[in-house]
Design a protein around this motif. Structure first.
Motif, short mmCIF file in Angstrom:
data_model
loop_
_atom_site.label_atom_id
_atom_site.label_comp_id
_atom_site.label_asym_id
_atom_site.label_seq_id
_atom_site.Cartn_x
_atom_site.Cartn_y
_atom_site.Cartn_z
N GLY A 128 77.73 57.18 120.50
CA GLY A 128 78.51 58.12 119.70
C GLY A 128 79.80 58.57 120.35
N THR A 129 79.93 58.33 121.65
CA THR A 129 81.11 58.78 122.38
C THR A 129 82.38 58.09 121.88
OG1 THR A 129 79.74 59.22 124.33
CG2 THR A 129 82.11 59.09 124.67
N ASP A 131 83.08 56.87 118.98
CA ASP A 131 83.47 57.41 117.68
C ASP A 131 84.07 58.80 117.82
OD1 ASP A 131 82.66 55.10 116.34
OD2 ASP A 131 80.67 55.90 115.88
N LYS A 132 83.46 59.64 118.66
CA LYS A 132 83.98 61.00 118.87
C LYS A 132 85.40 60.97 119.42
CE LYS A 132 79.54 63.18 119.76
NZ LYS A 132 78.63 63.67 120.81
#
Length: 145
Positions: A128-129, A131-132
């Motif tokens: 998810g990093t 995308d963040k």
């Protein structure tokens, strides 16, 4: 005296990262103005082991793989217990591709997650990093040993 000892301990904790029974110096990378403290995977053994058997990866931690040459790369998640983002960089430290939210492999035959272009460096971060951060091809990673 106590403050000096506390500062020394804090400095030491920044210089040493304990991974299992093995201690190693911490390096860091900067990606989109965010710092990630990384373990280095420079040897074939370290690259094969990667983040296997880890049950947790802090949001500001990761593993940085350094290869001798730029080539097509593929990673798999055998014996990995956490989901990861696998980010591929060329010899100029520019992102060429990413495999995001890659799940742990829970079967005997694990799929591989390839780069879409030759890569010399690979960064594994918590899922998810990427995308963040809004990562996209061409973004640069700064590596600090």
């Amino acid at each position: 005296m106590f403050r000096r000892a506390l500062r020394s301990l804090a400095a030491l904790s920044l210089l040493v990262f304990v991974s299992g029974a093995q201690a190693q110096a911490i390096s860091y990378v900067v990606l989109k103005d965010k710092t990630f403290y990384v373990e280095l995977a420079e040897t074939e053994a370290a690259q094969a082991r990667g983040l296997m058997f880890r049950e947790h990866l802090a949001p500001d931690r990761g593993m940085f793989f350094i290869f001798r040459d730029e080539d097509m790369r593929a990673f798999w998640m055998k014996n990995c217990f956490i989901s990861l983002d696998i980010i591929y960089f060329d010899k100029s430290f520019q992102m060429v591709s990413a495999q995001t939210n890659v799940p742990p492999c829970k079967t005997p035959a694990c799929p591989s997650y390839p780069s879409s272009a030759p890569a010399m460096y690979v960064l594994e971060l918590a899922a998810g990093t990427a995308d963040k951060l809004g990562l996209k091809p061409g973004d640069k990673v700064e590596f600090h040993r």
